[in-house]
Motif scaffolding. Structure first.
Motif, mmCIF file in Angstrom:
data_model
loop_
_atom_site.group_PDB
_atom_site.id
_atom_site.type_symbol
_atom_site.label_atom_id
_atom_site.label_comp_id
_atom_site.label_asym_id
_atom_site.label_seq_id
_atom_site.Cartn_x
_atom_site.Cartn_y
_atom_site.Cartn_z
ATOM 1 N N TRP A 251 0.879 -1.092 -0.102
ATOM 2 C CA TRP A 251 0.077 -0.191 0.094
ATOM 3 C C TRP A 251 0.895 1.237 -0.059
ATOM 4 N N LYS B 11 1.900 5.035 -2.884
ATOM 5 C CA LYS B 11 2.014 6.385 -2.462
ATOM 6 C C LYS B 11 3.425 7.029 -2.858
ATOM 7 N N ASP C 41 -2.271 12.948 6.471
ATOM 8 C CA ASP C 41 -2.507 11.593 6.472
ATOM 9 C C ASP C 41 -3.410 11.112 5.198
ATOM 10 N N GLY C 42 -3.234 11.668 4.095
ATOM 11 C CA GLY C 42 -3.652 11.302 2.886
ATOM 12 C C GLY C 42 -4.950 12.093 2.611
ATOM 13 N N PRO C 43 -5.567 11.805 1.389
ATOM 14 C CA PRO C 43 -5.084 10.869 0.373
ATOM 15 C C PRO C 43 -3.796 11.327 -0.469
ATOM 16 N N TYR D 74 1.330 13.228 2.817
ATOM 17 C CA TYR D 74 1.530 12.479 4.091
ATOM 18 C C TYR D 74 2.858 13.101 4.667
ATOM 19 N N GLY E 7 1.964 9.744 9.430
ATOM 20 C CA GLY E 7 0.639 9.476 8.759
ATOM 21 C C GLY E 7 0.671 8.343 7.720
ATOM 22 N N GLN F 265 -1.698 5.093 7.984
ATOM 23 C CA GLN F 265 -2.456 4.596 6.853
ATOM 24 C C GLN F 265 -2.194 3.205 6.294
ATOM 25 N N ALA G 232 -3.259 0.672 8.825
ATOM 26 C CA ALA G 232 -4.557 0.780 8.850
ATOM 27 C C ALA G 232 -5.319 -0.330 7.935
ATOM 28 N N GLN G 233 -4.913 -0.043 6.516
ATOM 29 C CA GLN G 233 -5.549 -0.905 5.538
ATOM 30 C C GLN G 233 -4.923 -2.354 5.795
ATOM 31 N N HIS H 159 -1.403 8.340 15.132
ATOM 32 C CA HIS H 159 -0.576 9.618 14.121
ATOM 33 C C HIS H 159 0.607 10.336 14.752
#
Length: 413
Positions: free
Chosen positions: A301, A305, A315-317, A320, A324, A328, A331-332, A339
């Motif tokens: 992921w 980015k 913290d996106g999208p 960052y 952050g 993220q 998190a996914q 954070h």
């Protein structure tokens, strides 16, 4: 050969070998050698200026990274304070409702007492009662019941008042903590903005100085600015490669030493499992809940980015900051992280660098012995490389793992 060398040193064309050309004397050779020495001294001085300029830029970026982490940390703490204040206020409101209900009951009792005139049974009541003593006894029993109910209502009201006062005080304290956290966030934001401006000014000023130095260096060496810029960038890259090679060699040596001398309770497994002692622990870390497959997912992921700009607090999208991006990415993969690089360090399991696997976190501090000075976090992606959102003006990128300012332990979410 001597004549040609002398001509090169003074920067002129090679002397003709014709018999009528003057033959340089010792003074000419000394002047040529002195010119070469002067050029070498100028080159060394200019290169020192370039190194100092880069050091100032690095220091400005580190200061900005610290300020950005302070901002992220304050933002997390403000969120926690807001939740605590809201919860405390909700509890206090419920207590206030119970107190209002109890006070209403007390009011009803007072009204009832007023209507009855506060009468009590007496000997005359027994004589004058139309139904005789049985009616009097029944009335007395009812009045005792009512008196007990009144006492219970009064005790309930007193208890509700004490609880409500206590919870109201707690809610007020929670509100003060929220206000203090908001002030800390505002101050951290102001400092971060000031340091961001200072870093940008330093970069701009030192870029101008570097360009001037490169022009002077090219003139001293009688080359082009393009060649000198490429040479300086190449030398800087070589220096970074040497540092990273030394860091990898040190990590490999530490891994070999850990394998030869396992700590008590070690299973001898160096694959990076959280149960192995190779992970180590600094005593201040949290726990690991992410699997190796989750780590690969987080890395995949984050790689998506690459090239997005750094933005402190981002913290996106579309942008960052360091924590952050890490937050993220994990998190996914199903793992929640705060954070803040400092809070991330305290919430993950601490492991040794010899146990690194993709998805593990690398932390950097101005004082690696003090976790409170952590200002940057990156994610290990394998093969001695890491992905990071580095600093203002830069972009999410993949770079070799570095050892400078690294904390003694890595982290596993």
């Amino acid at each position: 050969m001597v004549l040609a060398l002398a001509a090169v040193l003074v920067g002129g064309p090679a002397l003709s070998a014709a018999a009528d050309d003057p033959i340089p004397g010792q003074d000419d050779v000394r002047r040529a050698q002195q010119h070469a020495d002067d050029v070498a001294d100028r080159v060394a001085a200019i290169q020192a200026q370039l190194r100092a300029s880069q050091a100032r830029v690095d220091a400005a970026n580190t200061a900005l990274s610290e300020a950005a982490e302070d901002y992220d940390y304050a933002q997390v703490k403000l969120h926690e304070a807001e939740k605590a204040a809201d919860s405390a206020q909700a509890v206090a409101d419920q207590a206030k409702k119970r107190l209002d209900g109890a006070q209403a009951q007390v009011g009803k009792l007072a009204a009832q007492a007023y209507r009855t005139g506060g009468q009590q049974l007496s000997g005359l009541d027994v004589l004058l009662s139309p139904k005789g003593p049985e009616d009097v006894l029944e009335r007395a029993s009812m009045m005792q019941i009512l008196a007990g109910q009144r006492q219970q209502v009064m005790r309930s009201a007193d208890s509700a008042r004490v609880v409500a006062n206590s919870l109201t005080a707690q809610a007020e304290q929670a509100l003060k903590r929220r206000q203090a956290a908001a002030e800390a966030l505002a101050k951290a934001k102001q400092v971060a903005e000031q340091r961001a401006a200072a870093a940008q000014q330093a970069v701009a000023a030192d870029t101008k100085q570097k360009n001037r130095a490169l022009v002077e260096l090219a003139s001293a060496r009688r080359t082009s600015v393009r060649i000198e810029r490429a040479r300086e960038e190449g030398l800087q890259k070589q220096a970074e490669e040497r540092r990273e090679a030394a860091a990898r060699a040190a990590a490999a040596a530490a891994a070999r030493q850990a394998a030869q001398q396992p700590s008590s309770g070690s299973s001898g497994d160096s694959s990076g499992s959280s149960s192995g002692s190779t992970g180590g622990s600094s005593g201040g870390g949290g726990s690991s809940s992410g699997s190796s497959s989750a780590g690969y997912s987080a890395v995949s992921w984050a790689k998506g980015k690459l090239g997005l700009p750094y933005l402190w607090g981002g913290d996106g999208p579309g942008s960052y900051d360091c924590s952050g991006l890490v937050m993220q990415a994990w998190a996914q993969a199903g793992v929640a992280l705060p954070h803040s690089s400092r809070l991330q360090y305290s919430s993950v399991e601490h492991i040794s660098y010899s146990s690194l696997r993709p998805g593990d976190l690398l932390f950097f501090a101005t004082n690696p012995a003090n976790p409170d000075t952590i200002h940057h976090v990156t994610m290990y992606i394998g093969n001695g490389q890491m992905i990071e959102a580095p600093y203002t003006g830069a972009y999410v990128r993949i770079v070799p793992v570095r050892s400078s300012e690294a904390m003694p332990y890595a982290g596993r979410p």
